[in-house]
Design a protein around this motif. Structure first.
Motif, PDB file in Angstrom:
ATOM      1  N   ASN A  54       0.773  -1.395  -0.264  1.00 52.99           N
ATOM      2  CA  ASN A  54      -0.183   0.292   0.394  1.00 52.99           C
ATOM      3  C   ASN A  54       0.532   1.052   0.341  1.00 52.99           C
ATOM      4  OD1 ASN A  54      -1.946  -1.484   0.203  1.00 52.99           O
ATOM      5  ND2 ASN A  54      -2.235  -1.587   2.076  1.00 52.99           N
ATOM      6  N   LEU A  55       2.184   0.926   1.121  1.00 52.65           N
ATOM      7  CA  LEU A  55       3.040   2.396   1.186  1.00 52.65           C
ATOM      8  C   LEU A  55       3.375   3.258  -0.400  1.00 52.65           C
ATOM      9  CD1 LEU A  55       3.708   4.024   3.530  1.00 52.65           C
ATOM     10  CD2 LEU A  55       5.481   2.481   3.703  1.00 52.65           C
ATOM     11  N   ILE A  56       3.793   1.615  -1.222  1.00 54.21           N
ATOM     12  CA  ILE A  56       5.109   1.908  -2.037  1.00 54.21           C
ATOM     13  C   ILE A  56       3.909   2.303  -3.592  1.00 54.21           C
ATOM     14  CG2 ILE A  56       6.772   1.080  -3.762  1.00 54.21           C
ATOM     15  CD1 ILE A  56       7.209   1.540  -0.913  1.00 54.21           C
ATOM     16  N   GLY A  57       3.045   1.342  -3.396  1.00 49.76           N
ATOM     17  CA  GLY A  57       1.579   1.319  -4.299  1.00 49.76           C
ATOM     18  C   GLY A  57       2.107   0.230  -5.543  1.00 49.76           C
ATOM     19  N   MET A  58       2.400  -0.795  -4.861  1.00 52.11           N
ATOM     20  CA  MET A  58       2.919  -1.845  -6.052  1.00 52.11           C
ATOM     21  C   MET A  58       2.887  -2.965  -5.445  1.00 52.11           C
ATOM     22  SD  MET A  58       6.447  -0.988  -8.164  1.00 52.11           S
ATOM     23  CE  MET A  58       7.423   0.128  -8.111  1.00 52.11           C
ATOM     24  N   SER A  59       2.530  -4.059  -6.342  1.00 48.34           N
ATOM     25  CA  SER A  59       2.647  -5.141  -5.238  1.00 48.34           C
ATOM     26  C   SER A  59       3.901  -5.682  -4.761  1.00 48.34           C
ATOM     27  CB  SER A  59       1.972  -6.700  -6.572  1.00 48.34           C
ATOM     28  OG  SER A  59       3.341  -6.779  -7.507  1.00 48.34           O
ATOM     29  N   LYS A  67      12.584  -2.408  -8.364  1.00 46.22           N
ATOM     30  CA  LYS A  67      13.489  -2.001  -7.997  1.00 46.22           C
ATOM     31  C   LYS A  67      14.912  -2.903  -6.809  1.00 46.22           C
ATOM     32  CE  LYS A  67      10.429   1.682  -7.237  1.00 46.22           C
ATOM     33  NZ  LYS A  67      10.516   3.265  -7.366  1.00 46.22           N
ATOM     34  N   GLY A  68      14.637  -3.989  -7.163  1.00 44.11           N
ATOM     35  CA  GLY A  68      15.204  -4.524  -6.603  1.00 44.11           C
ATOM     36  C   GLY A  68      15.247  -5.509  -4.599  1.00 44.11           C
ATOM     37  N   GLU A  69      15.282  -6.729  -4.454  1.00 42.88           N
ATOM     38  CA  GLU A  69      15.146  -7.195  -3.766  1.00 42.88           C
ATOM     39  C   GLU A  69      15.712  -6.282  -1.964  1.00 42.88           C
ATOM     40  OE1 GLU A  69      16.624 -11.229  -2.264  1.00 42.88           O
ATOM     41  OE2 GLU A  69      16.204 -10.759  -0.555  1.00 42.88           O
ATOM     42  N   LYS A  70      16.983  -5.249  -2.820  1.00 36.74           N
ATOM     43  CA  LYS A  70      17.924  -4.749  -1.566  1.00 36.74           C
ATOM     44  C   LYS A  70      16.564  -3.282  -1.170  1.00 36.74           C
ATOM     45  CE  LYS A  70      22.365  -3.348  -0.561  1.00 36.74           C
ATOM     46  NZ  LYS A  70      23.598  -2.165  -0.982  1.00 36.74           N
ATOM     47  N   TYR A  71      16.558  -2.949  -2.215  1.00 34.70           N
ATOM     48  CA  TYR A  71      15.266  -1.796  -1.849  1.00 34.70           C
ATOM     49  C   TYR A  71      14.401  -2.421  -1.080  1.00 34.70           C
ATOM     50  CZ  TYR A  71      11.645   1.562  -2.910  1.00 34.70           C
ATOM     51  OH  TYR A  71      10.464   2.448  -2.748  1.00 34.70           O
ATOM     52  N   PHE A  72      13.687  -3.761  -1.539  1.00 35.14           N
ATOM     53  CA  PHE A  72      12.552  -3.764  -0.504  1.00 35.14           C
ATOM     54  C   PHE A  72      13.085  -4.017   1.048  1.00 35.14           C
ATOM     55  CE2 PHE A  72      10.412  -8.062   0.538  1.00 35.14           C
ATOM     56  CZ  PHE A  72       9.641  -7.209   1.346  1.00 35.14           C
ATOM     57  N   LYS A  77      13.040  -2.513   6.547  1.00 35.14           N
ATOM     58  CA  LYS A  77      13.156  -1.834   7.681  1.00 35.14           C
ATOM     59  C   LYS A  77      13.090  -0.975   7.999  1.00 35.14           C
ATOM     60  CE  LYS A  77      18.165  -0.161  10.110  1.00 35.14           C
ATOM     61  NZ  LYS A  77      18.921   0.025   9.693  1.00 35.14           N
ATOM     62  N   GLN A  78      12.990   0.723   7.378  1.00 38.64           N
ATOM     63  CA  GLN A  78      12.180   1.316   7.579  1.00 38.64           C
ATOM     64  C   GLN A  78      10.286   1.492   8.549  1.00 38.64           C
ATOM     65  OE1 GLN A  78      13.031   3.886   3.938  1.00 38.64           O
ATOM     66  NE2 GLN A  78      15.713   4.172   4.754  1.00 38.64           N
ATOM     67  N   PHE A  79       9.979   0.800   7.318  1.00 41.71           N
ATOM     68  CA  PHE A  79       8.671   0.942   7.484  1.00 41.71           C
ATOM     69  C   PHE A  79       8.153  -0.110   9.170  1.00 41.71           C
ATOM     70  CE2 PHE A  79       4.678  -2.749   7.716  1.00 41.71           C
ATOM     71  CZ  PHE A  79       4.126  -1.539   7.949  1.00 41.71           C
ATOM     72  N   LEU A  80       9.007  -1.196   9.696  1.00 42.62           N
ATOM     73  CA  LEU A  80       8.910  -1.544  11.174  1.00 42.62           C
ATOM     74  C   LEU A  80       9.585  -0.488  12.031  1.00 42.62           C
ATOM     75  CD1 LEU A  80       9.260  -4.428  11.978  1.00 42.62           C
ATOM     76  CD2 LEU A  80      11.203  -5.152  11.898  1.00 42.62           C
ATOM     77  N   ARG A  81      10.674   0.051  11.988  1.00 43.26           N
ATOM     78  CA  ARG A  81      11.244   1.107  12.950  1.00 43.26           C
ATOM     79  C   ARG A  81      10.101   1.910  13.505  1.00 43.26           C
ATOM     80  NH1 ARG A  81      14.092  -2.861  12.344  1.00 43.26           N
ATOM     81  NH2 ARG A  81      16.171  -2.685  12.851  1.00 43.26           N
ATOM     82  N   ASN A  82       9.058   1.850  12.658  1.00 42.84           N
ATOM     83  CA  ASN A  82       7.964   3.552  12.490  1.00 42.84           C
ATOM     84  C   ASN A  82       6.799   2.827  13.027  1.00 42.84           C
ATOM     85  OD1 ASN A  82       9.484   5.961  11.480  1.00 42.84           O
ATOM     86  ND2 ASN A  82       9.575   4.631  10.194  1.00 42.84           N
ATOM     87  N   LEU A  83       6.635   2.337  13.108  1.00 43.66           N
ATOM     88  CA  LEU A  83       5.531   1.138  13.315  1.00 43.66           C
ATOM     89  C   LEU A  83       4.724   1.816  14.900  1.00 43.66           C
ATOM     90  CD1 LEU A  83       5.585  -2.776  12.243  1.00 43.66           C
ATOM     91  CD2 LEU A  83       3.803  -0.801  11.586  1.00 43.66           C
ATOM     92  N   ASP A  84       3.456   1.934  15.013  1.00 41.71           N
ATOM     93  CA  ASP A  84       2.599   2.049  16.323  1.00 41.71           C
ATOM     94  C   ASP A  84       2.163   0.726  16.479  1.00 41.71           C
ATOM     95  OD1 ASP A  84       1.279   2.250  18.393  1.00 41.71           O
ATOM     96  OD2 ASP A  84       0.111   3.765  17.256  1.00 41.71           O
ATOM     97  N   VAL A  85       3.231  -0.308  17.317  1.00 46.64           N
ATOM     98  CA  VAL A  85       2.642  -1.473  17.786  1.00 46.64           C
ATOM     99  C   VAL A  85       1.795  -2.454  18.744  1.00 46.64           C
ATOM    100  CG1 VAL A  85       4.687  -2.370  16.673  1.00 46.64           C
ATOM    101  CG2 VAL A  85       5.055  -2.058  19.093  1.00 46.64           C
ATOM    102  N   SER A  86       0.866  -1.400  19.312  1.00 47.02           N
ATOM    103  CA  SER A  86       0.780  -1.434  20.877  1.00 47.02           C
ATOM    104  C   SER A  86      -0.827  -2.471  20.488  1.00 47.02           C
ATOM    105  CB  SER A  86      -0.027  -0.477  21.941  1.00 47.02           C
ATOM    106  OG  SER A  86       0.143   0.234  21.409  1.00 47.02           O
TER     107      SER A  86
END
Ligand code: S3P
Length: 166
Positions: A54-59, A67-72, A77-86
């Motif tokens: 949803n964030l990137i707008g691509m499957s 974009k390649g696996e490295k980009y993914f 990593k970035q997505f995980l560090r910015n999650l609100d997880v409660s």
């Protein structure tokens, strides 16, 4: 498909603001089980692959292709560090715990649960769905079994850092 009663011990160990994180190889049922657990606990449910799509707008397949696996892995990593997880059950992508110290981070933010299957069982679960997943797309049955065995071998050490193994 694993039965939710299997998670009795996990459900009992949860307090009000826990975060449950399901990890494991592709095909181990993280999303299905995560949705069931979230319903039972009255928690939110989040699937990292779906959120990233949803964030990137691509499957995921398109992200890997264009974009390649490295980009993914960077996005994961970035997505995980910015999650609100409660009060959330999180189903992670199969490779997520194995990159960028993510498993250590996951162990800090919640109760990690490894849904463990043998390579042979994973093969049975995945052989009819290879096209949905970019890292196994196009593989013959023989190649698939070997690939699962090898990848599971390299990922095992990360998965087994989980706090609970089922
Ligand atoms: C991957 C697993 C996939 C997805 C991507 C890469 C992996 O998630 O994140 O295709 O490296 O094992 P699922 O485990 O939900 O299929």
């Amino acid at each position: 498909m694993a039965n939710i009663s299997k998670f009795k011990q996990l459900v009992q160990s949860i307090n009000k603001s826990s975060t449950i994180i399901l990890i494991g190889f592709m095909g181990s049922g993280k999303t299905t089980m995560g949705e069931k657990l979230a319903k039972k606990l009255n928690y939110k449910f989040l699937d990292t692959d779906k959120e990233i799509e949803n964030l990137i707008g691509m499957s995921i397949a398109q992200i890997f292709e264009s974009k390649g696996e490295k980009y993914f892995r960077t996005i994961e990593k970035q997505f995980l560090r910015n999650l609100d997880v409660s009060n959330t059950v999180i189903a992670t992508g199969g490779g997520l715990p194995c990159f960028n110290n993510n498993i250590d981070y996951l162990n800090q933010i919640g109760i990690t649960v490894y849904l463990k299957y043998s390579a042979e069982d994973l093969y049975e679960r995945l052989k009819s769905e290879t096209e949905k997943r970019p890292i196994i797309a196009g593989k013959s049955n023989e190649e698939l079994l070997l690939f699962i065995k090898e990848l599971l071998y390299t990922r095992k050490a990360y998965y087994e850092k989980a706090q609970q193994i089922y």
